[in-house]
Design a protein around this motif. Structure first.
Motif, mmCIF file in Angstrom:
data_model
loop_
_atom_site.group_PDB
_atom_site.id
_atom_site.type_symbol
_atom_site.label_atom_id
_atom_site.label_comp_id
_atom_site.label_asym_id
_atom_site.label_seq_id
_atom_site.Cartn_x
_atom_site.Cartn_y
_atom_site.Cartn_z
ATOM 1 N N ILE A 28 -7.516 10.648 -5.401
ATOM 2 C CA ILE A 28 -7.430 11.162 -3.970
ATOM 3 C C ILE A 28 -6.260 12.166 -3.910
ATOM 4 O O ILE A 28 -6.112 13.187 -3.589
ATOM 5 C CB ILE A 28 -7.201 10.118 -2.759
ATOM 6 C CG1 ILE A 28 -8.862 9.333 -2.811
ATOM 7 C CG2 ILE A 28 -6.975 10.618 -1.574
ATOM 8 C CD1 ILE A 28 -8.601 8.074 -1.929
ATOM 9 N N VAL A 29 -4.983 11.562 -4.522
ATOM 10 C CA VAL A 29 -3.823 12.315 -4.442
ATOM 11 C C VAL A 29 -3.850 13.586 -5.215
ATOM 12 O O VAL A 29 -3.628 14.934 -4.549
ATOM 13 C CB VAL A 29 -2.669 11.535 -4.768
ATOM 14 C CG1 VAL A 29 -1.252 12.212 -4.954
ATOM 15 C CG2 VAL A 29 -2.196 10.343 -3.694
ATOM 16 N N VAL A 30 -4.271 13.451 -6.164
ATOM 17 C CA VAL A 30 -4.227 15.026 -7.109
ATOM 18 C C VAL A 30 -5.439 15.871 -6.636
ATOM 19 O O VAL A 30 -5.237 17.098 -6.721
ATOM 20 C CB VAL A 30 -4.536 14.356 -8.715
ATOM 21 C CG1 VAL A 30 -3.433 13.939 -9.358
ATOM 22 C CG2 VAL A 30 -5.790 13.241 -8.926
ATOM 23 N N LEU A 31 -6.519 15.171 -6.450
ATOM 24 C CA LEU A 31 -7.617 16.017 -5.748
ATOM 25 C C LEU A 31 -7.081 17.015 -4.536
ATOM 26 O O LEU A 31 -7.464 18.198 -4.208
ATOM 27 C CB LEU A 31 -9.029 15.431 -5.423
ATOM 28 C CG LEU A 31 -9.748 15.120 -6.483
ATOM 29 C CD1 LEU A 31 -10.861 14.241 -6.152
ATOM 30 C CD2 LEU A 31 -10.023 16.178 -7.443
ATOM 31 N N THR A 32 -6.214 16.419 -3.780
ATOM 32 C CA THR A 32 -5.794 17.079 -2.489
ATOM 33 C C THR A 32 -4.518 17.935 -2.475
ATOM 34 O O THR A 32 -4.146 18.461 -1.574
ATOM 35 C CB THR A 32 -5.651 15.871 -1.262
ATOM 36 O OG1 THR A 32 -4.795 14.784 -1.808
ATOM 37 C CG2 THR A 32 -7.023 15.389 -1.000
ATOM 38 N N ILE A 44 1.049 -1.109 -0.008
ATOM 39 C CA ILE A 44 0.048 0.102 0.037
ATOM 40 C C ILE A 44 0.840 1.095 -0.095
ATOM 41 O O ILE A 44 0.646 2.309 -0.643
ATOM 42 C CB ILE A 44 -1.026 -0.065 1.021
ATOM 43 C CG1 ILE A 44 -1.975 -1.255 1.217
ATOM 44 C CG2 ILE A 44 -1.794 1.493 1.236
ATOM 45 C CD1 ILE A 44 -3.011 -1.079 0.102
ATOM 46 N N PHE A 45 1.957 1.262 0.971
ATOM 47 C CA PHE A 45 2.805 2.278 0.896
ATOM 48 C C PHE A 45 3.537 2.696 -0.603
ATOM 49 O O PHE A 45 3.446 3.840 -0.816
ATOM 50 C CB PHE A 45 4.075 2.163 2.102
ATOM 51 C CG PHE A 45 5.076 2.892 1.847
ATOM 52 C CD1 PHE A 45 4.973 4.394 2.277
ATOM 53 C CD2 PHE A 45 6.192 2.658 1.405
ATOM 54 C CE1 PHE A 45 6.035 5.225 2.155
ATOM 55 C CE2 PHE A 45 7.506 3.643 1.287
ATOM 56 C CZ PHE A 45 7.253 4.745 1.767
ATOM 57 N N TYR A 46 4.101 1.480 -1.164
ATOM 58 C CA TYR A 46 4.578 1.661 -2.510
ATOM 59 C C TYR A 46 3.734 2.158 -3.365
ATOM 60 O O TYR A 46 3.990 2.771 -4.180
ATOM 61 C CB TYR A 46 5.266 0.291 -3.006
ATOM 62 C CG TYR A 46 6.434 -0.073 -2.283
ATOM 63 C CD1 TYR A 46 7.429 0.606 -1.822
ATOM 64 C CD2 TYR A 46 6.544 -1.322 -1.659
ATOM 65 C CE1 TYR A 46 8.236 0.102 -1.211
ATOM 66 C CE2 TYR A 46 7.789 -1.925 -0.968
ATOM 67 C CZ TYR A 46 8.927 -1.151 -0.807
ATOM 68 O OH TYR A 46 9.940 -1.564 0.019
ATOM 69 N N MET A 47 2.429 1.837 -3.227
ATOM 70 C CA MET A 47 1.312 2.366 -4.371
ATOM 71 C C MET A 47 1.138 3.850 -4.288
ATOM 72 O O MET A 47 1.383 4.274 -5.030
ATOM 73 C CB MET A 47 0.081 1.494 -4.193
ATOM 74 C CG MET A 47 -0.940 1.871 -5.121
ATOM 75 S SD MET A 47 -2.631 0.824 -4.475
ATOM 76 C CE MET A 47 -3.084 1.456 -3.020
ATOM 77 N N PHE A 48 0.890 4.156 -2.896
ATOM 78 C CA PHE A 48 0.920 5.810 -2.854
ATOM 79 C C PHE A 48 2.201 6.440 -2.981
ATOM 80 O O PHE A 48 2.024 7.691 -3.563
ATOM 81 C CB PHE A 48 0.390 5.968 -1.356
ATOM 82 C CG PHE A 48 -0.913 5.934 -0.958
ATOM 83 C CD1 PHE A 48 -1.945 7.009 -1.332
ATOM 84 C CD2 PHE A 48 -1.706 4.717 -0.493
ATOM 85 C CE1 PHE A 48 -3.151 7.180 -1.132
ATOM 86 C CE2 PHE A 48 -3.098 4.714 -0.373
ATOM 87 C CZ PHE A 48 -3.884 5.802 -0.926
ATOM 88 N N LEU A 49 3.167 6.004 -2.620
ATOM 89 C CA LEU A 49 4.673 6.640 -2.926
ATOM 90 C C LEU A 49 4.765 6.664 -4.633
ATOM 91 O O LEU A 49 5.131 7.595 -5.363
ATOM 92 C CB LEU A 49 5.752 5.678 -2.581
ATOM 93 C CG LEU A 49 7.220 6.263 -3.231
ATOM 94 C CD1 LEU A 49 7.391 7.737 -2.357
ATOM 95 C CD2 LEU A 49 8.225 5.024 -2.419
ATOM 96 N N GLY A 50 4.350 5.627 -5.424
ATOM 97 C CA GLY A 50 4.359 5.338 -6.734
ATOM 98 C C GLY A 50 3.405 6.724 -7.437
ATOM 99 O O GLY A 50 3.655 7.263 -8.169
ATOM 100 N N VAL A 51 2.164 6.721 -6.794
ATOM 101 C CA VAL A 51 1.164 7.537 -7.536
ATOM 102 C C VAL A 51 1.919 8.929 -7.353
ATOM 103 O O VAL A 51 1.774 9.673 -8.167
ATOM 104 C CB VAL A 51 -0.119 7.448 -6.660
ATOM 105 C CG1 VAL A 51 -1.152 8.603 -7.021
ATOM 106 C CG2 VAL A 51 -0.806 6.090 -7.318
ATOM 107 N N THR A 52 2.225 9.213 -6.219
ATOM 108 C CA THR A 52 2.829 10.811 -6.027
ATOM 109 C C THR A 52 4.008 10.991 -6.666
ATOM 110 O O THR A 52 3.992 12.036 -7.254
ATOM 111 C CB THR A 52 3.247 10.755 -4.414
ATOM 112 O OG1 THR A 52 2.045 10.150 -3.546
ATOM 113 C CG2 THR A 52 3.681 12.048 -3.897
#
Length: 507
Positions: free
Chosen positions: A368-372, A16-24
């Protein structure tokens, strides 16, 4: 059931951490002009060597989804496409920002991207196992036919000059052949150089071609950032979401176009333009497109994200990448010792379904990341490009060095960077070169195995209906530019003759 197991793989907090890190990281890559999905994945691929293949592909695919989302930010706020497929988004996105509707334009872009990606991942979920089961019947001749169809499709369906596509592809084949012949053990095109014994590493070539090449071009153009600021509040998001259902037909049509262009080697960029053109033709407000219509943002974003996601379908099931980024991911799979193709679904079920599950969640995480974080990423573009460019070049050099821990690879990367720059300046496409570099060895092996099995009889490529159909279709694609040119010439002559008849009749 397999998909549920895939979500179980994502139960690991590190994934999950790698997924959010990758998206960011992907959003950051999408925001910075001169980078892109393929560049970002190529540059950051060496960082994943210490991870498990599942964690690595989750992070890399998340970088891709983030880049697909992030490209819209610069398109809307700065009228600078962060990605090639974001060009069509600038047509109406930036005029909306100039009217003070940047929040609405960005919300529409992000939501449309999420919708297009969701449609494509549903297609991937249900079609991938079917195609994989079917592909289990493939032998060397069938695999060569699929590779041939992929290469010929670029010639027949590409928007670039067929001569330029074939030239780029031939260079890719030549580079792929450098090193030791795996069948005979002989040296090929090494010219007595020890460094060339292992050939040109695909990853180093891609970092140079995409990353360094784009940066050199951007530096030459003297890019400066000027644009609008944007804040996305819950009120703006909610109001925009209430208006978007009106464009459901545009969204579905764009997603279908995107899925088709992703599965065939069209890619996200032509898909976004095609979807925008169709929306303009069918919309009641088509004549206002280009002045700030929200529908003109929905169409290209749905298509681009659908194309980017569905490009993984042929890559996973047949080992044929549908886009440059999928080609980079294919290289990653080979580095991790995984052979893309139908057997991947049998031997590495956890890996495949973990990846597909991560696309569902990665898509949502990206939204979620881009909207925030839009104001944060927009503020990055206030940094002078003269500072950003050297930082990216250093990251490229570190990525190239990490592959074999060799300084010589940095020099190779720079040579490929100059080659990428020249390709861009001369309007030669990079995608065919990259695909030939990745698939050249595999296509050659499949061809030689076919020849060994048939004792050198080329009729093996018409030995059954499947391989015969694929090869015939490939050859048709190869000569399609000539056929279409002849058709256009005949039509032109007919119109000329009709005009002369009308002139004579009037006299």
């Amino acid at each position: 059931m397999s998909l549920i197991e895939g979500f179980g793989v994502l139960g690991d907090p590190m994934n999950i951490f790698y997924m959010f890190l990758g998206v960011t990281l992907g959003v950051l890559i999408g925001v910075l002009p001169g980078l892109g999905g393929a560049n970002g994945v190529a540059i950051l691929l060496p960082l994943t060597f210490a991870m498990s293949p599942v964690s690595a592909i989750i992070m890399l695919s998340s970088i891709y989804w983030g880049a697909l989302f992030g490209g819209a930010i610069t398109s809307v706020l700065f009228n600078i496409p962060g990605e090639p497929w974001s060009v069509a988004t600038t047509f109406d996105g930036h005029p909306m920002a100039q009217k003070g509707q940047a929040g609405q334009a960005l919300t529409a872009a992000f939501t449309s991207s999420f919708f297009g990606g969701t449609i494509a991942v549903l297609l991937l979920t249900f079609l991938a196992p079917v195609i994989a089961d079917f592909a289990l019947e493939f032998g060397p001749a069938e695999f060569f036919a699929v590779y041939l169809l992929t290469f010929c499709s670029f010639v027949g369906m590409g928007k670039e000059s067929p001569f330029k596509v074939i030239s780029a592809m031939m260079l890719g084949f030549a580079l792929a052949a450098v090193g030791i012949d795996t069948v005979t053990g002989q040296l090929r095109m090494t010219f007595g150089s020890i460094e060339l014994l292992r050939g040109f590493d695909f990853l180093i070539a891609v970092i140079g071609l995409f990353g360094v090449g784009e940066i050199l071009l951007t530096i030459e153009e003297g890019l400066a950032f000027k644009g609008k600021t944007a804040k996305i509040s819950p009120t703006i998001v909610w109001q925009t979401w209430k208006t978007l259902p009106k464009f459901w037909a545009t969204a579905i049509r764009g997603s279908i176009v995107g899925c088709w262009m992703g599965i065939t080697p069209g890619g996200a960029t032509p898909a976004s333009f095609m979807s925008y053109g169709l929306a303009k033709r069918f919309s009641k407000r088509g004549r206002f497109f280009g002045t700030g219509e929200i529908e003109g943002v929905v169409a290209p974003e749905c298509a681009a994200h659908a194309a980017g996601t569905s490009a993984l379908l042929p890559m996973l099931t047949l080992g044929i990448p549908g886009s440059p980024t999928a080609a980079v991911m294919l290289g990653g799979l080979l580095i991790w010792g995984l052979q893309p193709g139908p057997l991947l679904f049998v031997e590495q079920k956890e890996f495949v379904w973990g990846l597909i599950a991560s696309i569902y969640l990665g898509n949502l995480a990206g939204l979620i990341v881009v909207l925030t974080t839009v104001p944060i990423f927009a503020s990055i573009l206030r940094i002078p490009f003269s500072i950003i460019a050297p930082v990216i070049l250093v990251i490229c050099a570190v990525g190239a060095y990490t592959v074999h821990n060799a300084f010589g690879d940095i020099a190779v990367m720079l040579v490929f960077g100059v080659l990428g720059y020249l390709f861009k300046k001369l309007n030669y496409p990079l995608a065919p070169l990259v695909l030939a570099l990745v698939l050249g060895d595999m296509a050659e092996s499949a061809f030689r195995q076919s020849m060994l099995v048939s004792n050198g009889d080329v009729r093996v490529f018409w030995s059954n209906w499947l391989v015969g159909t694929l090869v015939t279709l490939a050859l048709l694609m190869l000569v399609w530019p000539l056929i279409s040119m002849l058709i256009a010439r005949v039509r032109g002559k007919k119109d000329e003759d009709d005009g002369e008849v009308e002139t004579v009749a009037s006299h």
